[in-house]
Enzyme design. Structure first.
Site, PDB file in Angstrom:
ATOM      1  CB  ILE A   1      26.203  64.137  36.347  1.00 16.11           C
ATOM      2  CG1 ILE A   1      25.143  63.851  36.205  1.00 16.11           C
ATOM      3  CG2 ILE A   1      27.035  65.380  36.344  1.00 16.11           C
ATOM      4  CD1 ILE A   1      25.239  64.078  38.064  1.00 16.11           C
ATOM      5  N   GLY A   2      27.475  62.540  32.802  1.00 12.41           N
ATOM      6  CA  GLY A   2      28.873  62.960  32.086  1.00 12.41           C
ATOM      7  C   GLY A   2      28.671  63.588  31.656  1.00 12.41           C
TER       8      GLY A   2
ATOM      9  CD  GLN B   1      36.049  56.077  41.245  1.00 11.84           C
ATOM     10  OE1 GLN B   1      35.847  57.138  41.792  1.00 11.84           O
ATOM     11  NE2 GLN B   1      35.417  55.564  40.882  1.00 11.84           N
TER      12      GLN B   1
ATOM     13  CB  VAL C   1      29.618  64.846  41.446  1.00  7.58           C
ATOM     14  CG1 VAL C   1      28.130  65.269  40.806  1.00  7.58           C
ATOM     15  CG2 VAL C   1      30.842  65.959  40.845  1.00  7.58           C
TER      16      VAL C   1
ATOM     17  CG  ASP D   1      22.819  71.916  47.229  1.00  7.65           C
ATOM     18  OD1 ASP D   1      21.597  71.069  46.930  1.00  7.65           O
ATOM     19  OD2 ASP D   1      23.968  70.657  47.570  1.00  7.65           O
TER      20      ASP D   1
ATOM     21  NE  ARG E   1      19.276  71.773  42.064  1.00  5.82           N
ATOM     22  CZ  ARG E   1      18.979  70.426  42.411  1.00  5.82           C
ATOM     23  NH1 ARG E   1      19.234  70.317  44.227  1.00  5.82           N
ATOM     24  NH2 ARG E   1      18.993  69.654  41.137  1.00  5.82           N
TER      25      ARG E   1
ATOM     26  CG  HIS F   1      23.697  66.970  47.629  1.00  4.79           C
ATOM     27  ND1 HIS F   1      23.425  67.904  47.158  1.00  4.79           N
ATOM     28  CD2 HIS F   1      23.947  66.134  47.195  1.00  4.79           C
ATOM     29  CE1 HIS F   1      23.069  67.661  46.216  1.00  4.79           C
ATOM     30  NE2 HIS F   1      22.727  66.933  46.195  1.00  4.79           N
TER      31      HIS F   1
END
Ligand code: NAX
Length: 327
Positions: free
Chosen positions: A16-17, A112, A129, A159, A162, A187
Site C-alpha cells: 500500500i505504501g 505510535q 489503514v 468499502d 467498492r 472494516h
C-alpha cells in the site's frame, strides 16, 4: 502558496505504501498547491527498502515534495506530523487467533499513539489503514490523551468506494450519480453497506434494486471484496486501498459536497446506539476540516440488525484489547 504539510506514512515499504507515496508527493492528498514533507516509518529490516522508495520519490522531481525522512524511530516519524497514515500492521498469519492478532497490533499502535501524543502537530489527523483498522485506531487514540479523540479515524472509504462501484454497475449509472451511500460498523466482513438512504438520480437507491440483489449479492460482494481480490491477485488490495486513503484525507481536509456524505470510521458519540467511544464507520460529512456523523436517519429493522452485529464485533475487539491492557 499554502504552508507545507508533514505527512507520516507507516509501513512505507509495503505494497500500500508503494501505491500511496507517489500520489501524496504529487499533491493528491491535500491539494495541488500544498508542499509536502514526507516521513516514512518502517521496522528496522525494511528501512533499506523504504530508502529505495525514497530514492524513486526523489527521482520523480515532484515540485511539491520538500523532504523525505526515513526512520525506524516512531518519535522521529511523528514529530511535527500533520497527517499520520498508519498503514503498517501485523497481518494475520495462519493459525493466528483473533486475540493474538489484536495483541500483536496493540504492540505496534500503542507506541505510535504515544509518539503522536508526544510530538505531533496541534492539528494532527490520524487515519488507521492497517487491520484491524477500527481497533488499531482506538488503541492509538487511547495513548494520545492530549489529542482530541475526533482526530483518530479508521478507513472504511475503500468499502464505500467498492459499494459505489457495485451499485453504479448494477444500475448502469456513473458513480457520480449516487449520493448518500454509507458503510456502518467494522472494516471487516460484518460491515454493513446501506442503500436505504442512498439516492440515484435523486430517487431512493434501495427501491431501484431487487431486495434479493441487495441482501444476497450487493452486501456480500462488498463485504467480501478484499478476499476476492486476494483470491484473484494473489495479494491483497493495494492501489485501491491507497486510493481510498487519499480520498479519506482529501475529503477530511476539503469537505464533502452539499447534499452528499461519505463513510469513515470515527469515534462514536453514542449515535444510532453505537457505544460512545468506539471507532465505528458511520455516514459522515466533512466541513471546516472536521468529520461529523450524519444525524437523525431512520434505521429500518433490516439495517438495525446488521449494524448491531457489526458493532457487537467492535465491542468484542475493544473488550479484548482492554483485557490485554492496551486501552
Ligand atoms: P504489507 O505487508 O505489504 O506492508 C506492511 C508494511 O508495514 C511492511 O513493510 C512492514 O515492514 C511494515 N510494518 C510492520 N510493522 C510496522 C511498524 N511497527 N512500524 C512501521 N512499519 C511497520 O501490507 P499492505 O498490503 O501494505 O497492507 C498494510 C495494511 O493495510 C494491512 O494491515 C492490511 O490488512 C491493511 N488493509 C486495510 C484496508 C482497509 O480498507 N482498511 C484495505 C487494504 C489492506 O488490506
Amino acid at each position: 502558496t499554502p504552508s507545507p504539510v508533514t505527512v507520516t506514512v507507516t509501513g512505507a515499504a509495503g505494497q500500500i505504501g508503494y501505491a500511496l507515496l507517489f500520489r501524496i508527493a504529487s499533491g493528491q492528498l491535500i491539494g495541488p498547491d500544498t508542499p509536502i514533507n514526507l516521513k516514512l516509518l518502517e521496522i528496522p529490516k525494511a528501512v533499506t527498502a523504504a530508502e529505495g522508495t525514497a530514492m524513486e520519490l526523489t527521482d520523480c522531481a515532484f515540485p511539491l515534495l520538500r523532504s523525505i525522512d526515513v526512520t525506524d524511530d516512531a518519535r522521529r516519524a511523528f514529530d511535527g506530523t500533520n497527517v499520520a497514515l498508519l498503514v503498517g500492521a501485523r497481518p494475520r498469519t495462519q493459525g493466528m487467533e483473533r486475540g493474538d492478532l489484536l495483541e500483536a497490533n496493540g504492540g505496534i499502535f500503542k507506541p505510535q499513539g504515544e509518539a503522536i501524543n508526544a510530538g505531533a502537530a496541534e492539528d494532527v489527523r490520524v487515519l488507521a489503514v492497517g487491520n484491524p483498522a477500527n481497533t488499531n485506531a482506538l488503541i492509538t487514540q487511547a495513548h494520545a490523551p492530549d489529542v482530541p479523540a475526533e482526530r483518530f479515524t479508521a478507513m472504511t472509504r475503500l468499502d464505500h468506494n467498492r459499494a459505489l462501484a457495485q451499485l453504479a454497475a448494477k444500475l448502469d449509472v456513473g458513480v457520480n450519480d449516487i449520493r448518500k451511500l454509507a458503510i456502518w460498523g467494522n472494516h471487516s466482513a460484518t460491515q454493513y453497506p446501506d442503500l436505504f438512504h442512498a439516492e440515484v438520480g435523486g430517487k431512493n437507491a434501495a427501491e431501484q434494486v431487487e431486495q434479493s440483489w441487495l441482501a444476497d449479492e450487493f452486501i456480500p460482494t462488498v463485504a467480501k471484496r478484499g478476499a476476492a481480490i486476494i483470491e484473484a491477485r494473489g495479494a491483497s488490495s493495494a492501489a485501491s486501498a491507497a486510493n481510498a486513503a487519499i480520498d479519506h484525507v482529501h475529503t477530511w481536509v476539503n469537505g464533502t459536497a452539499e447534499g452528499d456524505w461519505t463513510s469513515a470510521g470515527v469515534v462514536s458519540d453514542g449515535s444510532y446506539g453505537v457505544p460512545e467511544g468506539l471507532i465505528s464507520s458511520f455516514p459522515v460529512t466533512a466541513r471546516d476540516g472536521r468529520y461529523e456523523i450524519v444525524q437523525g436517519l431512520d434505521i429500518d429493522p433490516f439495517s438495525r440488525e446488521r449494524i448491531d452485529a457489526s458493532v457487537a464485533e467492535l465491542t468484542e475487539e475493544r473488550d479484548t484489547v482492554r483485557r490485554l491492557g492496551y486501552i
